[in-house]
Structure formats: C-alpha cells, structure tokens
Design an enzyme around this catalytic site. Structure first.
Site, PDB file in Angstrom:
ATOM      1  N   CYS A  73      13.732 -22.981  -5.828  1.00  0.00           N
ATOM      2  CA  CYS A  73      12.899 -24.185  -5.825  1.00  0.00           C
ATOM      3  C   CYS A  73      12.737 -24.773  -4.423  1.00  0.00           C
ATOM      4  O   CYS A  73      13.705 -24.935  -3.678  1.00  0.00           O
ATOM      5  CB  CYS A  73      13.500 -25.228  -6.760  1.00  0.00           C
ATOM      6  SG  CYS A  73      12.530 -26.739  -6.915  1.00  0.00           S
ATOM      7  N   ARG A  77       4.517 -28.496  -0.870  1.00  0.00           N
ATOM      8  CA  ARG A  77       4.790 -29.852  -1.350  1.00  0.00           C
ATOM      9  C   ARG A  77       3.525 -30.392  -1.994  1.00  0.00           C
ATOM     10  O   ARG A  77       2.418 -30.122  -1.543  1.00  0.00           O
ATOM     11  CB  ARG A  77       5.206 -30.751  -0.178  1.00  0.00           C
ATOM     12  CG  ARG A  77       5.738 -32.120  -0.564  1.00  0.00           C
ATOM     13  CD  ARG A  77       7.100 -32.020  -1.218  1.00  0.00           C
ATOM     14  NE  ARG A  77       7.723 -33.334  -1.398  1.00  0.00           N
ATOM     15  CZ  ARG A  77       7.544 -34.121  -2.461  1.00  0.00           C
ATOM     16  NH1 ARG A  77       6.733 -33.739  -3.438  1.00  0.00           N
ATOM     17  NH2 ARG A  77       8.158 -35.272  -2.551  1.00  0.00           N
ATOM     18  N   SER A 112       4.539 -31.446   6.108  1.00  0.00           N
ATOM     19  CA  SER A 112       3.206 -32.032   6.196  1.00  0.00           C
ATOM     20  C   SER A 112       2.381 -31.172   7.118  1.00  0.00           C
ATOM     21  O   SER A 112       2.911 -30.293   7.805  1.00  0.00           O
ATOM     22  CB  SER A 112       3.285 -33.468   6.740  1.00  0.00           C
ATOM     23  OG  SER A 112       1.992 -34.050   6.832  1.00  0.00           O
ATOM     24  N   THR A 144       0.743 -40.103   6.635  1.00  0.00           N
ATOM     25  CA  THR A 144       1.977 -40.474   7.330  1.00  0.00           C
ATOM     26  C   THR A 144       1.881 -41.881   7.893  1.00  0.00           C
ATOM     27  O   THR A 144       2.826 -42.675   7.793  1.00  0.00           O
ATOM     28  CB  THR A 144       2.275 -39.465   8.453  1.00  0.00           C
ATOM     29  OG1 THR A 144       2.356 -38.147   7.906  1.00  0.00           O
ATOM     30  CG2 THR A 144       3.585 -39.797   9.141  1.00  0.00           C
ATOM     31  N   CYS A 186       8.824 -28.918  -4.460  1.00  0.00           N
ATOM     32  CA  CYS A 186       7.427 -29.299  -4.224  1.00  0.00           C
ATOM     33  C   CYS A 186       6.894 -30.217  -5.310  1.00  0.00           C
ATOM     34  O   CYS A 186       5.930 -30.933  -5.094  1.00  0.00           O
ATOM     35  CB  CYS A 186       6.548 -28.058  -4.096  1.00  0.00           C
ATOM     36  SG  CYS A 186       6.163 -27.221  -5.656  1.00  0.00           S
ATOM     37  N   CYS A 220       3.465 -22.287  -9.506  1.00  0.00           N
ATOM     38  CA  CYS A 220       4.684 -22.468  -8.712  1.00  0.00           C
ATOM     39  C   CYS A 220       4.624 -21.599  -7.448  1.00  0.00           C
ATOM     40  O   CYS A 220       4.446 -20.381  -7.551  1.00  0.00           O
ATOM     41  CB  CYS A 220       5.919 -22.109  -9.523  1.00  0.00           C
ATOM     42  SG  CYS A 220       7.451 -22.190  -8.556  1.00  0.00           S
ATOM     43  N   CYS A 238       5.473 -28.336 -10.669  1.00  0.00           N
ATOM     44  CA  CYS A 238       5.721 -28.147 -12.099  1.00  0.00           C
ATOM     45  C   CYS A 238       5.761 -29.482 -12.828  1.00  0.00           C
ATOM     46  O   CYS A 238       5.263 -29.621 -13.948  1.00  0.00           O
ATOM     47  CB  CYS A 238       7.016 -27.380 -12.321  1.00  0.00           C
ATOM     48  SG  CYS A 238       8.469 -28.129 -11.544  1.00  0.00           S
TER      49      CYS A 238
END
Length: 580
Positions: free
Chosen positions: A550, A277, A13, A313, A553, A494, A556
């Site tokens: 990968c 993310r 974050s 959050t 996140c 990506c 895709c």
C-alpha cells in the site's frame, strides 16, 4: 504527529509551488536554505491525439511565472526542521487511529462508517489514540504488543491530506458535510526520472497535456516538470468519477509515456522514485464545515485544491496559518478564561475540559484569498462531467467571459464510486451489452514498467505479520458484488497491486451464492448464446489484500463501488518519499 518514519516521507505532489502563503509565513525562506528547486521558466499546454501533440493557448490560471519546480517532500522535511527550531515537538511514526471524545467514547474510521450517526450536542474531541503495535496477522498479540497511546490536547487539528481517515470520521461524527456537495477526487501517479545525458532537459519547463490516452468521458491529464540535476517529475492524473470499471489509471499512465511527444525524452533515462496519491477536486462546493468542538480540518483534509491552476499547496498552507491563528485566539482569548466555557464534564470521575471552539477559523478562511480564489474557478471542474470538449468550452467561458462571476454554481451531484458502471447487465433488464474491457500493452522495462517494479521504487514497507489496515465491512461483498457485477475494479484502480482476485474451488464457495451467480450469468448471456465473461462466476473468486504494497494513496477508500473497503492507519509503515 505524522505516520511517516520522518517528516515528508508520505508527501507527494507535482509540484510547481506558488509561494504566496510561504512568503507570508516565512518571508526569508529562499535565503534560509529551503530546497527551492528551480524557478519556472516556461509553460506549455498541449492536446494529445494518439500520435500528435497540438499546442493550445495556456490558460491564465496555468501560468507559472514566479513559481518553483521542486520536491514537496523535501520542502516539507525542511519546514519540519524550522518548526522544531521554533520549539514545536514533532512525532514521526505516530499514526493516529481514533479520535477520543469528551464523553469518554471514541470514533474511528470503521465505527463512523458503520454507525454514521453524529455525536450528541456538546460532545467534542479531546485528543487521539495511536494504533496498537505488535499484533499478528490473525489479531493475536505478539511479544512486542503495546496498546495505542492516548495523546490529549485542548485542540486537535487534522491535516492528513486528501481523504484522511480521521478527517472522514470527524466529518461523519460532527456532520460537517451537511451543507456541502460530495467531494470528488482524482488519482495522481508520479515518477521522478533522471534523463539521459543527451536528452533535452530545460530546467523550469512546465508541460501539461489533456486528451490521449483518456476517452472523452474521463477527466484527467498529464504533467511533466523539468527539475534540477537533469531530473524531471512526470505523472498522470485521472478523475475518479470515471465510469469504465475496466480502466486502470496505472495502465493509462504507461500508455501516455509511450506517446511520441513523451517517450523520446525518457529513453535512456532512469526512474528514481514512484508514488501515488488522491487529490481533492470538488472545489468550493465540496468544502465542508471546517471546525468541530475541540478541533478543525486543515489543508487537503478539507479540500482547497484549485483545479484549473493544478495547485493546492499554497491554499493548504494558508488554511493552516489561519487555523493556527484561530487556535491561538481560542486558547488564550477571553473565551478560554470564561468559567462557563471552561466547565468540565464528568468522565469516570475525572474532569475533562469542555471542548474549545474553532468557529472563528471557518469565518476567517471564508474571508481570505483562499475562498476568493476557489470561488472564481468553482464552475470549471464540474463542467467536465459532460465530457472533455464541453468541459473545455465551459472552462473557456468561465475564464475569459464571466471571469468567475457567473450568477450560478454548478454542483457536484454524486460521489465518485457512484459513477462506476457495471460491466454485466442485470438479468432480465434488457440492458445494452457492456463495452469491451480495456486492454493495456505489456511493459517494456525501459520506459514502461509493471506495477510491482514501480512499487519497489516507492520505498513502501509494512509488517507482513500484522492485520491488514485495509478493512472490509463485509467480506462477502467483493466476490458477490464487485467481481460479479463490476469485474473486480479494485485490481485496476489500485496503483500498487494491493488487490487481486484469485480462483477458489467451487466446493469452497457458498452453494447458494454459486447457484444465484450461475443463474444470473446464464440469463445475462442467453441473448448471445454464451455466458457473459468469466468474471460473473463470483463465488469462485476471492479477494486477496496485499496490504504490504500500500502507498497510502486512498484510491480504494474513494472508488470502491460498494464503499465496503475502509482505509485505516497501520501501526507503522508506508512509502518513504524523498524527492516527490
């Protein structure tokens, strides 16, 4: 249960923490040794042109007095220790792959995507099963093979973060989105740097920008937060409803770092960590029903991000607190002791308790300050569907004039993947020629970097000899549609270079598909007397999935134009974030 090797390993974050929910949960968290980072000391909001930074008034939602610039992965790790001390069992490295249902069946991300039918009335969740381990890349069983473990419980709470795989499956299985707008997402890409000794470091400074390098049709912006120990957290966020299939969020991030307002700060410094993310941006309109028989969605699995505040959050934490209170009441109250409510259904001769209801959680969240906060800003993010300047004008109107009390609600009309425009006009349509494909400068290795260099700083790792956890519903679609019509956007959106198209021989291609593509290419290019871009030769391309890269996140799963890519949990692996 958490799929990361340790608590917090998959947490990424910004983060400037608003402590409202944490103060309610653990009033003494500051004194108890939590990694508080540094208090926010100043806010700056700027509009970037290619070479200038114009200071703008900081909107009231973006004022950060009383907040903390910190690492959320570190805070989560500390909270995990607090939970264990209170008697909670935490199981790192246990990815949940399927939901187990009370009728003896199960639902997974793949089965939900292919059937898309809600389960029968009265059926609920009775637990989860973990991913199988010890499978080879071809699907065969290695000597280390072990089937997934069933973990049962009266209630299953899904707190997987944005676009959680089981959360998506639960939404489909229990039709939780029937009254909600489509969720919309952004992709956040982040780096943590240690600045050079002579760089101007101001602990607690919070800096945001809009504008360059994004065009007016693309929502997004940057953040740059001054942490402790001469560190800064910086990143770039791009709304995944962008239309240009040739846009690369990672490429835009590198361009932003070269801006005269940013690059001098970073020169001579060192990148410590990298990650990415997706985040929810749909707001109030896109929040689904939260409860289903035997469980509920918590936090960003449902989507409680306050977009103008750039914070989620505190709202995610509060939703978890309300879910816990509802779970306790459901498991210990009169309903739990009612013989009718505890009636069993038959499953292979075994008694399975009827699913527990979490409906009170939906009601309590809608009566909480979380709902009030989201309602007040519900029209700001949808206003940017018409572009940057109309969006900022609408945001000012909603903030300063109506103060969130407009008698209307702007809608989120379509999912993000549907916003992507083809780069090739369909044959015979007479469509306008596609815009030029975006080009990105070569990285210099000092401030800007190639993707694989960055991915190495995420700590991500997966078993190379294991089935790819990124699954294609139809293996012919990438070359036949995504490459032929859209130019292969998977390789651009990506942020970990998981997807790349490679050349294959024409002899190996399907002849019918090759003929169709050749005809389409010739027809589309006839007006200019030439073929339209070599990416129209779809059958001579093949999509390669480098699943070991990968970052989890979920970009895709959101942005794939045909929704043919489905993200599923790997048996082990993923990023190892420590300071994000």
């Amino acid at each position: 249960m958490t799929p990361g090797d340790e608590v917090g390993a998959h947490i990424l974050s910004g983060n400037v923490l608003e402590p409202r929910a944490l103060d309610e949960l653990l009033p003494s968290w500051r004194e108890d040794g939590a990694p508080t980072g540094v208090p926010a000391t100043e806010d700056q909001f700027v509009y970037l042109t290619k070479n200038r930074a114009v200071t703008l008034p900081t909107p009231p939602q973006m004022h950060n007095e009383g907040n903390y610039v910190l690492s959320l992965s570190a805070l989560t790790r500390w909270l995990g220790g607090v939970a264990e001390e209170a008697g909670v069992d935490i199981f790192p490295g246990f990815p949940a792959a399927e939901l187990l249902l009370t009728d003896g069946s199960s639902v997974s991300p793949l089965s939900a995507a292919t059937s898309r039918r809600p389960v029968a009335d009265g059926v609920g969740v009775r637990g989860v099963v973990t991913a199988d381990v010890g499978l080879a890349k071809d699907g065969s069983r290695k000597p280390t093979y072990a089937a997934g473990t069933e973990i049962l419980g009266r209630l299953t709470l899904l707190a997987e973060g944005a676009r959680g795989s089981l959360s998506q499956a639960a939404m489909t299985a229990f039709d939780l989105r029937r009254d909600a707008d489509p969720q919309t997402y952004a992709l956040g890409i982040k780096e943590v740097w240690r600045l050079a000794p002579d760089a101007p470091h101001v602990p607690g400074r919070v800096w945001h920008s809009v504008g360059y390098p994004l065009d007016a049709d693309t929502y997004g912006g940057s953040f740059l937060y001054h942490m402790d120990d001469r560190r800064v957290a910086l990143g770039f966020v791009v709304g995944l409803d962008y239309p240009d299939a040739s846009l690369s969020p990672y490429g835009e991030f590198q361009k932003w770092k070269n801006h005269p307002a940013v690059r001098p700060l970073l020169e001579g410094g060192e990148v410590l960590q990298y990650g990415a993310r997706v985040l929810n941006e749909g707001g109030l309109q896109s929040v689904p029903r939260l409860a289903f028989p035997g469980g509920a969605l918590v936090g960003c699995s449902a989507g409680f991000l306050n977009v103008p505040k750039i914070k989620g959050t505190h709202t995610a934490m509060k939703s978890g607190m309300l879910a816990a209170e509802a779970a306790y009441a459901s498991l210990t109250g009169d309903g739990a002791r009612d013989p009718a409510a505890a009636a069993a259904v038959s499953e292979g001769g075994a008694a399975v308790a009827a699913p527990v209801s979490m409906d009170s959680y939906d009601d309590s969240l809608r009566a909480s300050w979380v709902w009030d906060e989201l309602r007040a800003v519900r029209n700001i993010r949808p206003g940017f569907h018409r572009g940057l300047l109309p969006g900022m004008a609408n945001a000012a109107f909603e903030t300063y004039i109506t103060r969130g009390r407009s008698p209307w609600t702007l809608r989120q009309r379509r999912p993000d993947h549907a916003a992507t425009r083809p780069v090739v006009a369909a044959a015979g349509t007479g469509g306008a020629p596609p815009p030029p494909r975006k080009q990105y400068p070569k990285p210099d290795g000092k401030v800007t970097f190639d993707i694989l260099t960055s991915v190495a700083l995420s700590g991500t790792n997966h078993d190379h000899d294991a089935p790819a956890h990124l699954r294609l519903l139809d293996e012919t679609v990438p070359a036949r549609v995504n490459w032929a019509a859209y130019g292969g956007p998977e390789g651009l959106y990506c942020p970990a270079k998981v997807y790349e198209y490679v050349d294959v021989s024409a002899d190996a291609a399907d002849p019918d598909a090759a003929t169709a593509a050749a005809v389409g290419s010739a027809t589309a290019g006839a007006a200019e007397g030439a073929a339209v871009n070599d990416h129209t030769a779809a059958p001579t391309k093949e999509l390669v999935i480098n699943a070991q890269n990968c970052l989890h996140c979920k970009a895709c799963d959101v942005k794939d134009v045909t929704q043919n890519i489905k993200w599923t949990v790997p048996s082990r692996g993923g990023p190892k974030y420590t300071m994000t």
